[in-house]
Scaffold this active site. Structure first.
Site, short mmCIF file in Angstrom:
data_model
loop_
_atom_site.label_atom_id
_atom_site.label_comp_id
_atom_site.label_asym_id
_atom_site.label_seq_id
_atom_site.Cartn_x
_atom_site.Cartn_y
_atom_site.Cartn_z
CG HIS A 70 -55.81 22.84 61.45
ND1 HIS A 70 -55.31 22.23 60.34
CD2 HIS A 70 -54.78 22.98 62.30
CE1 HIS A 70 -54.01 21.99 60.52
NE2 HIS A 70 -53.67 22.44 61.71
CG ASP A 180 -51.55 19.42 60.16
OD1 ASP A 180 -51.07 19.21 59.01
OD2 ASP A 180 -51.07 20.21 60.98
CD GLU A 205 -50.45 15.21 58.98
OE1 GLU A 205 -49.25 15.47 59.24
OE2 GLU A 205 -51.31 14.99 59.84
#
Lengths: 552, 801
Positions: A70, A180, A205
């Site tokens: 991301h 994430d 994560e």
């Protein structure tokens, strides 16, 4: 075969996420982030270590592909440096929204770094442009054949617009790198979603490795209550927010509430926010939550019904209103300007995000309840307004990590992107509750994971026939069992079949019956007969049997 | 088996086999279920996903047929357990369904006496599926959980909290000695509801709310914590979820496991103001049956309801809710009653207006308290009851039952009034239990049937109320002599108010009855006033016109009763005629004028009444007899001496009992494509055509209907030939362009159009000289319709500008 996992960043820390996984000789780099806390060489991952295993090669040949999950800088910040400065020219994959939003983030950061702090430029605007040209966009659940052996696929991760979890597979060895993610949906983004996969390794994560967060409903309720109380008392509400994510989230929340409670008080967005961010959100509807996907055909939820155009002069207008303003921590800019005007009235309300960097006004307001804030020597602000804090984190909590891990049931787990003590706590839980070996390597450490290998074997006709006759023979017995009163044994039995596995070099493995093997080898069968012997002579008899077996 | 063949034709063929097994098993009841289950179980562990899924649905089909006993259920359950973790979504879905089915069977067996730990186990297993990645699986898991009948409290509490609850008792880690497999321990139920209500898909949230409510009856502690979660769901953005939440809360209230806390009140009162009427209604329904532990909460709930009443005056059912709230909290209501009584006593005349929603609401609450109070412990001031009598209709609506007589007499008795009690059955407080919080399991069904019968009950209630109102009017009439007129008037006023409030929700023939009763009350009221005027020594103090107006009004009321209702039975007709008679007598006595016309009318009426009573089915009243006598005697010399007071004294009101077949004659008049914004154009001095849409209800072919058009001074009547109308007597309609001739010399004007019905007394015509209008008095059938006209010249001038 093994999966070798070299953690270049985010090992026992948060920042500069970068993991290089070698699966069956293929190298995949997951994320290429930078550390915001460091300003020296430590800010980037130590890329040179990738080459240590293969001396003489360059990055392009050593690494099969780079995958970015991301657009946050700690996941993408080092990419222009890696491609343009280090010279990696292989394929780079990221999702469409990430590709769209990443250049904005990178350029914004570069400007801040170079123009405001006067630091040496690590990469230029052109570098960012060139870097983005190499990017190949990914769609969710789209399987990409990177080369003959390596396959990657992206799954929805929540977290931010366009965040993805990456599945990578070489031969039988498969792994997932989560990036994430968020297991609970919010108003504008959905929850992470992934298939039931057979995995050897899960790299997850662990930002909130130890915390279990309570329901967001309670927080939302408190927030709405505070805002409603303030505006119905004629006060003004200031919501400092970042352009992406939090602002949209809160605005959807308020817009809904306004609609339901039939409130007519205006909600404003300071100009910078609406233009860019909302435009992207409107375009990338497919990446938002189910609710927005359901409703956007009728009404795009990012066309907020109660949001009005804002002009600077409105700051001093009387009457209640709600205003979203950047930046989020009241570190300067427009939100500071508004704060100066509104803070002195006790009717007004300021809602702060869950976390503010030390030194900002937001931080000062959060620590204790100051009545006076000094901006510089001459100017100070009397703070009499109410302060409301609304924590809002798009990371999953410990419960979510456990849920995902349990759902995927991988053979091994590696934790990254977290703090060491919490990670060790989570490791214990995963090992004891789920029974999976778990690791949390530090930066620049390598973990080797053994993988399963599936072998395709063929069976001869005779073997199958003998199996099925054996089964048929057992059948009546079983039905007898069922007719009995207690049936628990009935389906506990495994259908066993005996055979001989024959593995020859350069040939497929095969399962045979006993007599077929003899035929194949051209040997004759020997039979061993036992006779009851006296105890004193057992020793001799045993040696006889061993001899017989050996000769066979 | 050939290797290549197996590879080329994988799942489908096997799936077909499994599919064949399934329906086959379910259709052939005579077959041995054990054999089928054995075969299906072996297929369920097969290689191909489609076959596995089909085998599971086959198992479900078989399981539905067999009874709970025997090892069949265990067999299915054991087979399903493995498949809950299958890679394929479809199989997980089918497996969850099957586990749910097994749970039902286990529960059935448990009723016969089995071990309860197994239920906990199944609950945990289903819980672990409630966090599945597949939406359908989650929905199915919550669905199955909702059906669980007995689960231990610890497991339930864990399902609400994400944090793992450490329990000291052994029941947590292992269930009575039975060791749980590591993956299926307590934590897997952790916070499934906390997640469920936050789910991305509203379908999951809805079903999670439903399940939360459904399980609340199993444990009190759980119910309290579940309430916290449910309260938050009121903020959900999907209406379906909010409604389901309210439904769940209502179910909890029905089972008596809903105890509202102070922190929930803010949220709850917020919903009372919701923009959606369905949500508001549901919220009120809950409030009507919930238990509020503190006086403060009780008061804030009342305030919330009253505020709702002010904001949405159309929500009349709030009064019903107020009544049941008050009844459920006797001592709090008594407190409110005391304060209200003080307020009533303090207020001087006229200051306390009963119309105020607040006073009405508080009266409702105060009265309700006494209702369930069998031991008369609560001290409700009597002044409350006397003020509550006008609210009788609302109270009876709130009670939704037939015992109207007893209710009214109860109120009177409590108020300390003696009021023709002889006719009414005495009330017993214990009879009324419709809304009280009940904790019996079967209440739910009862509540549902109540909903169905409400509509029917409404009609019954209205009929009953009408009867009682008429009784009251009769009672009041009798009281004119002994009591002061003011008191009678106020009784009549409240009665009328009552009728109006009943009429709000009525339709069809019921509304016709109510509107007739309304006219009837008008007439009585006017007669009382006229009587009062006549009795005054110096009636001219109020000016001569007052009485004139009253007489005119009385005429109109009588005319309405006479002409605007179809299907008047003989009893009613006689009553109406007696009213007409009385009206004429009043005129005669007051003005002493005696035109031939009036006398003709009088005679016609007397004859008509005579005719109606001729066959003996209905006895001629004393009043009619007297009038007949007087006029037969006096008419000879042409100047009758009328002492109206004697007539009034013998005039007797007989409450009618039978209103069957009564229908109101009404009309609707419309003009197409025009309103005040878009006026029609005309050229002054020239006739203008107006396109009217007319529809008439319950008219007969011999009715004479006219269209009256009035513009300033000029009146134009147009006779409507009913044969031109389409439809039957019940409803006929017609569209016609009708010219209006006398357009004024003005740039704009308003035409007031109205449909009127002629009100004949036999063949006696008032306006005998033909001017083109109706022969006799007329009654309006609809409200006057304004049609706007603007001169074409003016329009053109405006355009040219």
């Amino acid at each position: 075969m093994t999966i070798d996992c070299l953690v270049l960043g985010a090992g026992q820390e948060v920042g500069k996420s970068c993991v290089v996984a070698t699966i069956g000789g293929k190298r995949v780099m997951f994320d290429c982030g930078m550390h915001m806390g460091h300003h020296d060489h430590q800010r980037y991952p130590d890329f040179a270590r990738v080459l240590a295993a293969t001396p003489g090669a360059d990055f392009t040949s050593a690494i099969s592909c780079v995958v970015i999950t991301h657009f946050h800088l700690d996941h993408i910040g080092a990419l222009p440096y890696f491609t343009e400065v280090c010279g990696y020219h292989g394929p780079i994959y990221m999702t469409y929204p990430t590709k769209a939003l990443a250049p904005l983030m990178l350029e914004d950061y570069r400007k801040v770094m170079v123009d405001h702090r006067g630091e040496e430029e690590q990469y230029s605007y052109e570098d960012i442009q060139n870097c983005m040209k190499k990017v190949i966009p990914l769609d969710l659940k789209q399987t990409i054949q990177v080369d003959r052996d390596l396959v990657i696929r992206a799954y929805y991760a929540g977290h931010v617009l366009g965040a993805a979890m990456i599945y990578a597979k070489v031969g039988d060895a498969a792994m997932v790198y989560t990036g994430d993610y968020n297991m609970t949906p919010d108003r504008h983004l959905g929850a992470a979603q992934i298939d039931h996969l057979k995995l050897d390794l899960l790299i997850t994560e662990s930002t909130y490795a130890k915390t279990v967060r309570d329901s967001k409903h309670a927080r939302e309720r408190e927030f709405l209550k505070a805002v409603h109380k303030c505006v119905s008392g004629g006060g003004k509400v200031l919501i400092p927010a970042f352009a992406l994510g939090r602002a949209q989230e809160l605005c959807i929340l308020l817009d809904d509430y306004w609609e339901r409670m039939n409130l007519k008080i205006p909600i404003y967005f300071s100009a910078g926010l609406t233009i860019q961010a909302n435009m992207y959100y409107k375009m990338l509807i497919g990446w938002t939550s189910q609710k927005i996907k359901d409703s956007y055909t009728v009404h795009n939820p990012f066309d907020f019904k109660h949001v009005c155009d804002f002009q600077r002069s409105f700051i001093n207008d009387p009457g209640p209103c709600v205003l979203f303003a950047t930046p989020g921590m009241i570190s300067g800019g427009f939100s500071l300007e508004v704060f100066k005007r509104w803070a002195p009235s006790e009717k007004n309300l300021v809602t702060l995000p869950g976390y503010c960097v030390a030194g900002t006004i937001g931080h000062k307001l959060m620590s204790g309840k100051p009545t006076r804030i000094d901006l510089d020597k001459e100017t100070h602000i009397d703070v009499r307004c109410q302060i409301h804090q609304l924590s809002f984190s798009p990371h999953t909590d410990s419960k979510g990590i456990m849920d995902l891990t349990e759902f995927l049931s991988p053979s091994h787990v590696i934790l990254v992107h977290g703090e060491k003590p919490q990670m060790s706590f989570l490791k214990e839980r995963i090992e004891s509750e789920l029974g999976m070996p778990c690791y949390y390597p530090a930066n620049n450490e390598t973990v080797s994971i053994p993988t399963t290998k599936n072998l395709k074997i063929s069976a001869t006709e005779k073997f199958i026939t003998s199996c099925s006759t054996a089964q048929a023979r057992d059948g009546p017995q079983k039905s007898n069992l069922i007719c009995g009163n207690h049936l628990s044994g009935a389906n506990g039995d495994e259908k066993l079949a005996e055979g001989i596995l024959l593995m020859e070099k350069s040939k497929d493995a095969k399962i045979l019956c006993e007599d077929e093997l003899l035929q194949l080898l051209g040997a004759e069968g020997h039979s061993v007969q036992f006779e009851p012997l006296l105890r004193s002579r057992i020793g001799e008899a045993e040696t006889d049997i061993v001899d017989d077996l050996a000769s066979e | 088996m050939d290797e290549g063949l197996a590879a080329s034709e994988p799942g489908p063929s096997v799936a077909k086999r499994a599919r064949f097994m399934g329906p086959h098993a379910s259709s052939s009841s005579g077959a041995d279920p054990e054999m089928e289950i054995q075969a299906l179980v072996s297929m369920a562990s097969g290689l191909y996903p489609l076959a596995r899924a089909e085998a599971l649905s086959g198992l479900a089909a078989v399981l539905k047929k067999v009874n709970a006993g025997g090892g069949v259920v265990e067999c299915c359950y054991a087979c399903t357990e493995k498949l809950l973790r299958d890679e394929d979504e479809g199989i997980r879905l089918a497996a969850v369904r099957l586990v749910g089915l097994c749970a039902e069977k286990f529960a059935m067996r448990e009723e016969l006496g089995g071990d309860g730990d197994q239920m906990d186990w199944v609950f945990l297993q289903l819980s672990s599926m409630a966090r599945d990645m597949c939406t359908e699986v989650r929905i199915e898991a919550f669905n199955a959980l909702a059906k669980m009948q007995r689960v231990s409290e610890g497991v339930l509490l864990q399902s609400l909290s994400k944090k793992i609850i450490k329990t000291d008792t052994g029941s947590a880690s292992s269930i009575k000695g039975k060791k749980l497999p590591p993956k299926l321990s307590f934590p897997c139920a952790a916070g499934i509801f906390a997640h469920g209500v936050e789910d991305e898909f509203y379908q999951v949230r809805t079903i999670a709310c439903k399940t939360l409510g459904a399980l609340a009856k199993l444990s009190n502690q759980y119910a309290q914590k579940a309430l916290d979660l449910l309260m938050d769901m009121m903020n959900d953005d999907i209406e379906a979820v909010r409604l389901q939440t309210l439904q769940a809360l209502f179910d909890m209230a029905t089972y008596g496991c809903l105890s509202m806390q102070e922190k929930h009140m803010h949220m709850f009162l917020g919903i009372l103001m919701d923009a959606n009427v369905v949500v508001r209604n549901a919220a009120r329904k809950i409030l009507g049956s919930v238990n509020l532990p503190k006086l403060q909460m009780f008061k804030s709930a009342l305030d919330g309801l009253i505020a709702g009443l002010k904001k949405n005056p159309e929500d009349q059912d709030i009064y019903g809710v107020l009544f049941s709230i008050g009844k459920n909290h006797g001592s709090f209501s008594a407190n409110i009653a005391k304060h209200l009584a003080k307020e009533i006593n303090m207020a001087s005349d006229g200051e306390l207006i009963l119309d105020k929603p607040r006073i009405k609401a508080l009266l409702m609450v105060s009265v309700s308290a006494a209702y369930d109070d069998k031991d008369k412990k609560l001290d409700i001031p009597t002044v409350i009851f006397s003020h509550a009598i006008p609210l009788f209709g609302m109270i009876s609506c709130a009670l939704a039952e037939d015992e109207q007589d007893s209710l009214l007499s109860y109120l009177y008795r409590q108020a300390g009034m003696q009021f023709w009690e002889k006719k009414l059955v005495s009330a017993e407080g214990g009879d009324y239990e419709c809304f009280s919080v009940e904790t019996v399991g079967g209440t739910h069904a009862q509540v549902e049937t109540t909903g169905k019968t409400t509509k029917y009950l409404d009609e019954v209630v209205i009929k009953q109320s009408t009867r009682i109102i008429l009784e009251t009017v009769k009672g009041a009439w009798v009281m004119i002599k002994p009591c002061s007129i003011g008191e009678v008037q106020s009784t009549l006023r409240t009665c009328k108010e009552e009728v109006n409030s009943l009429a709000v929700n009525s339709s069809g023939s019921t509304s016709a009855v109510l509107s007739f009763v309304c006219d009837y009350l008008d007439a009585v009221q006017l007669i009382v006033e006229i009587w009062w005027f006549i009795q005054l020594d110096d009636s001219h103090a109020f000016g001569p016109t007052s009485l004139d107006i009253l007489l005119e009004k009385l005429d109109t009321s009588v005319r309405r009763m006479k002409c605007c209702y179809a299907g008047l039975n003989r009893e009613l007709e006689v009553q109406v005629l007696e009213f007409a008679l009385l009206a004429i007598l009043c005129r005669l006595s007051e003005f002493g004028t005696c035109s031939k016309l009036v006398l003709d009318k009088l005679h016609w009426i007397i004859n008509h009444i005579d005719g109606l009573c001729a066959d003996g089915s209905y006895e001629l009243s004393d009043f009619s007899k007297e009038v007949k006598k007087v006029f037969d005697d006096n008419f000879i010399d042409g100047t009758p001496i009328v002492n109206i007071c004697t007539f009034l004294e013998i005039f007797d009101l007989k409450p009618a009992r039978d209103f069957e077949m009564l229908n109101a004659t009404t009309a609707v008049l419309q003009v197409r494509d025009t309103d005040s914004e878009n006026p029609l154009s005309y050229v002054y001095g020239l006739p203008v055509g107006v396109a009217f849409d007319m529809s008439l209800c319950n008219t007969s072919s011999h009715d004479r209907i006219w269209l009256r058009m009035v513009a300033g001074q000029s009146v134009q009547h147009v006779f409507l030939d009913l044969s031109c109308f389409e439809g039957n007597d019940k409803m006929k309609s017609c569209s016609r362009v009708i010219p209006f001739y006398a357009t004024p010399m003005a740039c704009s004007f308003v035409l007031r159009a109205c449909l009127v019905i002629e009100c004949p007394f036999g063949s006696i015509g008032t306006h005998q000289e033909g001017h083109g209008g109706p022969r006799d008095c007329v009654v309006q059938l609809c409200d006057e319709l304004d049609v706007y006209f603007v001169s074409a010249d003016t329009e053109q001038r405006q355009w040219s500008k």
